[in-house]
Design a protein around this motif. Structure first.
Motif, PDB file in Angstrom:
ATOM      1  N   GLU A   1       6.798 -18.833 -18.645  1.00 56.81           N
ATOM      2  CA  GLU A   1       7.719 -17.732 -18.364  1.00 56.81           C
ATOM      3  C   GLU A   1       7.225 -16.845 -17.226  1.00 56.81           C
ATOM      4  OE1 GLU A   1       9.836 -14.000 -20.723  1.00 56.81           O
ATOM      5  OE2 GLU A   1       8.661 -15.456 -21.859  1.00 56.81           O
ATOM      6  N   HIS A   2       5.911 -16.620 -17.175  1.00 59.10           N
ATOM      7  CA  HIS A   2       5.311 -15.721 -16.192  1.00 59.10           C
ATOM      8  C   HIS A   2       4.279 -16.451 -15.345  1.00 59.10           C
ATOM      9  CE1 HIS A   2       6.241 -13.225 -19.772  1.00 59.10           C
ATOM     10  NE2 HIS A   2       6.780 -12.439 -18.857  1.00 59.10           N
ATOM     11  N   VAL A   3       4.179 -16.060 -14.085  1.00 58.62           N
ATOM     12  CA  VAL A   3       3.040 -16.439 -13.267  1.00 58.62           C
ATOM     13  C   VAL A   3       1.938 -15.453 -13.634  1.00 58.62           C
ATOM     14  CG1 VAL A   3       2.132 -16.641 -10.933  1.00 58.62           C
ATOM     15  CG2 VAL A   3       4.496 -17.346 -11.416  1.00 58.62           C
ATOM     16  N   LEU A   4       0.744 -15.964 -13.865  1.00 61.73           N
ATOM     17  CA  LEU A   4      -0.361 -15.137 -14.338  1.00 61.73           C
ATOM     18  C   LEU A   4      -1.508 -15.127 -13.347  1.00 61.73           C
ATOM     19  CD1 LEU A   4      -0.521 -16.631 -17.949  1.00 61.73           C
ATOM     20  CD2 LEU A   4       0.674 -14.548 -17.243  1.00 61.73           C
ATOM     21  N   CYS A   5      -2.108 -13.974 -13.187  1.00 60.29           N
ATOM     22  CA  CYS A   5      -3.383 -13.865 -12.489  1.00 60.29           C
ATOM     23  C   CYS A   5      -4.174 -12.779 -13.204  1.00 60.29           C
ATOM     24  CB  CYS A   5      -3.214 -13.604 -10.994  1.00 60.29           C
ATOM     25  SG  CYS A   5      -2.383 -12.082 -10.528  1.00 60.29           S
ATOM     26  N   ASN A   6      -5.343 -12.461 -12.702  1.00 63.92           N
ATOM     27  CA  ASN A   6      -6.220 -11.542 -13.403  1.00 63.92           C
ATOM     28  C   ASN A   6      -6.932 -10.699 -12.361  1.00 63.92           C
ATOM     29  OD1 ASN A   6      -8.693 -10.645 -14.915  1.00 63.92           O
ATOM     30  ND2 ASN A   6      -7.780 -11.904 -16.522  1.00 63.92           N
ATOM     31  N   THR A   7      -7.112  -9.437 -12.657  1.00 63.43           N
ATOM     32  CA  THR A   7      -7.804  -8.561 -11.723  1.00 63.43           C
ATOM     33  C   THR A   7      -8.523  -7.468 -12.502  1.00 63.43           C
ATOM     34  OG1 THR A   7      -7.571  -7.368  -9.629  1.00 63.43           O
ATOM     35  CG2 THR A   7      -5.864  -6.972 -11.294  1.00 63.43           C
ATOM     36  N   THR A   8      -9.167  -6.593 -11.782  1.00 65.00           N
ATOM     37  CA  THR A   8      -9.885  -5.474 -12.380  1.00 65.00           C
ATOM     38  C   THR A   8      -9.023  -4.219 -12.316  1.00 65.00           C
ATOM     39  OG1 THR A   8     -11.969  -6.422 -11.627  1.00 65.00           O
ATOM     40  CG2 THR A   8     -12.003  -4.120 -12.253  1.00 65.00           C
ATOM     41  N   ARG A   9      -8.906  -3.542 -13.431  1.00 65.67           N
ATOM     42  CA  ARG A   9      -8.165  -2.281 -13.446  1.00 65.67           C
ATOM     43  C   ARG A   9      -8.825  -1.309 -12.465  1.00 65.67           C
ATOM     44  NH1 ARG A   9      -4.294  -0.549 -16.351  1.00 65.67           N
ATOM     45  NH2 ARG A   9      -4.551  -1.945 -18.118  1.00 65.67           N
ATOM     46  N   GLY A  10      -8.022  -0.691 -11.633  1.00 65.94           N
ATOM     47  CA  GLY A  10      -8.537   0.286 -10.683  1.00 65.94           C
ATOM     48  C   GLY A  10      -8.784  -0.262  -9.293  1.00 65.94           C
ATOM     49  N   ASN A  11      -8.796  -1.603  -9.127  1.00 66.84           N
ATOM     50  CA  ASN A  11      -8.999  -2.098  -7.767  1.00 66.84           C
ATOM     51  C   ASN A  11      -7.697  -1.964  -6.978  1.00 66.84           C
ATOM     52  OD1 ASN A  11      -7.381  -4.320  -8.306  1.00 66.84           O
ATOM     53  ND2 ASN A  11      -8.985  -5.818  -8.019  1.00 66.84           N
TER      54      ASN A  11
ATOM     55  N   ARG B   1       0.844  -1.196   0.000  1.00 70.24           N
ATOM     56  CA  ARG B   1       0.000   0.000   0.000  1.00 70.24           C
ATOM     57  C   ARG B   1       0.881   1.249   0.000  1.00 70.24           C
ATOM     58  NH1 ARG B   1      -2.768  -3.203   4.237  1.00 70.24           N
ATOM     59  NH2 ARG B   1      -4.789  -3.858   3.401  1.00 70.24           N
ATOM     60  N   PRO B   2       0.324   2.388  -0.410  1.00 63.74           N
ATOM     61  CA  PRO B   2       1.112   3.636  -0.406  1.00 63.74           C
ATOM     62  C   PRO B   2       1.699   3.992   0.958  1.00 63.74           C
ATOM     63  CG  PRO B   2      -0.870   3.941  -1.711  1.00 63.74           C
ATOM     64  CD  PRO B   2      -0.996   2.590  -1.041  1.00 63.74           C
ATOM     65  N   ASP B   3       1.059   3.549   2.051  1.00 57.81           N
ATOM     66  CA  ASP B   3       1.616   3.848   3.373  1.00 57.81           C
ATOM     67  C   ASP B   3       2.688   2.853   3.802  1.00 57.81           C
ATOM     68  OD1 ASP B   3       0.220   1.559   4.124  1.00 57.81           O
ATOM     69  OD2 ASP B   3      -1.109   2.580   5.534  1.00 57.81           O
ATOM     70  N   GLY B   4       3.020   1.898   2.927  1.00 59.68           N
ATOM     71  CA  GLY B   4       4.079   0.933   3.201  1.00 59.68           C
ATOM     72  C   GLY B   4       3.619  -0.358   3.841  1.00 59.68           C
ATOM     73  N   THR B   5       2.341  -0.475   4.190  1.00 60.51           N
ATOM     74  CA  THR B   5       1.850  -1.702   4.802  1.00 60.51           C
ATOM     75  C   THR B   5       1.533  -2.743   3.732  1.00 60.51           C
ATOM     76  OG1 THR B   5      -0.429  -0.874   4.835  1.00 60.51           O
ATOM     77  CG2 THR B   5       0.918  -0.501   6.822  1.00 60.51           C
ATOM     78  N   ALA B   6       1.511  -3.986   4.166  1.00 61.11           N
ATOM     79  CA  ALA B   6       1.271  -5.102   3.244  1.00 61.11           C
ATOM     80  C   ALA B   6      -0.212  -5.250   2.934  1.00 61.11           C
ATOM     81  CB  ALA B   6       1.795  -6.390   3.855  1.00 61.11           C
ATOM     82  N   HIS B   7      -0.480  -5.684   1.722  1.00 59.01           N
ATOM     83  CA  HIS B   7      -1.832  -6.004   1.261  1.00 59.01           C
ATOM     84  C   HIS B   7      -1.722  -7.374   0.603  1.00 59.01           C
ATOM     85  CE1 HIS B   7      -5.055  -5.807  -1.913  1.00 59.01           C
ATOM     86  NE2 HIS B   7      -5.748  -5.438  -0.855  1.00 59.01           N
ATOM     87  N   VAL B   8      -2.412  -8.370   1.143  1.00 58.15           N
ATOM     88  CA  VAL B   8      -2.314  -9.740   0.632  1.00 58.15           C
ATOM     89  C   VAL B   8      -3.714 -10.237   0.299  1.00 58.15           C
ATOM     90  CG1 VAL B   8      -1.577 -12.106   1.134  1.00 58.15           C
ATOM     91  CG2 VAL B   8      -0.268 -10.160   2.038  1.00 58.15           C
ATOM     92  N   THR B   9      -3.854 -10.827  -0.889  1.00 55.22           N
ATOM     93  CA  THR B   9      -5.163 -11.327  -1.311  1.00 55.22           C
ATOM     94  C   THR B   9      -5.033 -12.722  -1.907  1.00 55.22           C
ATOM     95  OG1 THR B   9      -4.908 -10.216  -3.443  1.00 55.22           O
ATOM     96  CG2 THR B   9      -6.171  -9.066  -1.770  1.00 55.22           C
ATOM     97  N   PRO B  10      -6.049 -13.575  -1.702  1.00 54.37           N
ATOM     98  CA  PRO B  10      -6.069 -14.883  -2.360  1.00 54.37           C
ATOM     99  C   PRO B  10      -6.436 -14.694  -3.832  1.00 54.37           C
ATOM    100  CG  PRO B  10      -8.055 -14.590  -1.073  1.00 54.37           C
ATOM    101  CD  PRO B  10      -7.201 -13.366  -0.830  1.00 54.37           C
ATOM    102  N   ILE B  11      -5.815 -15.478  -4.688  1.00 55.32           N
ATOM    103  CA  ILE B  11      -6.048 -15.326  -6.127  1.00 55.32           C
ATOM    104  C   ILE B  11      -6.027 -16.679  -6.833  1.00 55.32           C
ATOM    105  CG2 ILE B  11      -5.120 -12.976  -6.319  1.00 55.32           C
ATOM    106  CD1 ILE B  11      -2.505 -14.288  -7.367  1.00 55.32           C
ATOM    107  N   TRP B  12      -6.596 -16.680  -8.038  1.00 49.94           N
ATOM    108  CA  TRP B  12      -6.443 -17.784  -8.975  1.00 49.94           C
ATOM    109  C   TRP B  12      -5.176 -17.504  -9.774  1.00 49.94           C
ATOM    110  CZ3 TRP B  12     -11.932 -17.490 -11.539  1.00 49.94           C
ATOM    111  CH2 TRP B  12     -12.907 -17.971 -10.661  1.00 49.94           C
ATOM    112  N   VAL B  13      -4.411 -18.541 -10.102  1.00 52.83           N
ATOM    113  CA  VAL B  13      -3.157 -18.350 -10.826  1.00 52.83           C
ATOM    114  C   VAL B  13      -2.995 -19.364 -11.954  1.00 52.83           C
ATOM    115  CG1 VAL B  13      -1.831 -17.297  -8.956  1.00 52.83           C
ATOM    116  CG2 VAL B  13      -1.902 -19.777  -9.159  1.00 52.83           C
TER     117      VAL B  13
END
Length: 130
Positions: A41-51, A24-36
């Motif tokens: 070559e790359h680890v992939l996930c998907n999200t919404t622009r702006g979240n 986060r901008p204040d330096g704290t961690a933000h962790v979320t469960p995701i599908w991968v």
């Protein structure tokens, strides 16, 4: 760039959940469960622009991901890498993840005004039980 072993790649390619860490901008961690997934070559996930995830990765693209075996959570891989947000192909990507994780041909929660992005993480370091 670090490469994943076949065993490590299989955890990302399998139907296993992962946790994505961002800062986060204040330096704290933000962790979320995701599908991968993994494209070789790359680890992939998907999200919404702006979240939150997307906003935080735009400011600080270095991220950690941890994936664990759904049948044996002591078998896991952690990847540190750099995230890139890519719009092209994002709907196909979320649909493929929906098929993999919930056996739906299309992602059922897509909103008409939503802008999806693929998060492509280029691994720089790996560690874990496999």
């Amino acid at each position: 760039m670090a490469s994943l072993s076949e065993t490590q790649a299989a955890l990302f390619a399998g139907k296993n959940f992962a946790a994505l860490g961002t800062v986060r901008p204040d330096g704290t961690a933000h962790v979320t469960p995701i599908w991968v997934d993994y494209d070789g070559e790359h680890v992939l996930c998907n999200t919404t622009r702006g979240n939150a995830k997307a906003r935080y990765m735009a400011l600080e693209p270095r991220v950690p991901l941890t994936v664990w075996n759904a049948e044996n959570p002591y078998e896991y891989v952690e990847v540190a890498g750099t995230a890139e947000l890519v719009s092209e192909g994002a709907i196909d990507s979320i649909n493929a993840l929906a098929k993999k994780y919930i056996d739906q041909d299309t992602y059922p929660w897509l909103r008409p005004d939503e802008q999806r992005v693929i998060v492509k993480v280029t691994p720089t370091k790996t560690l874990g039980m496999k």
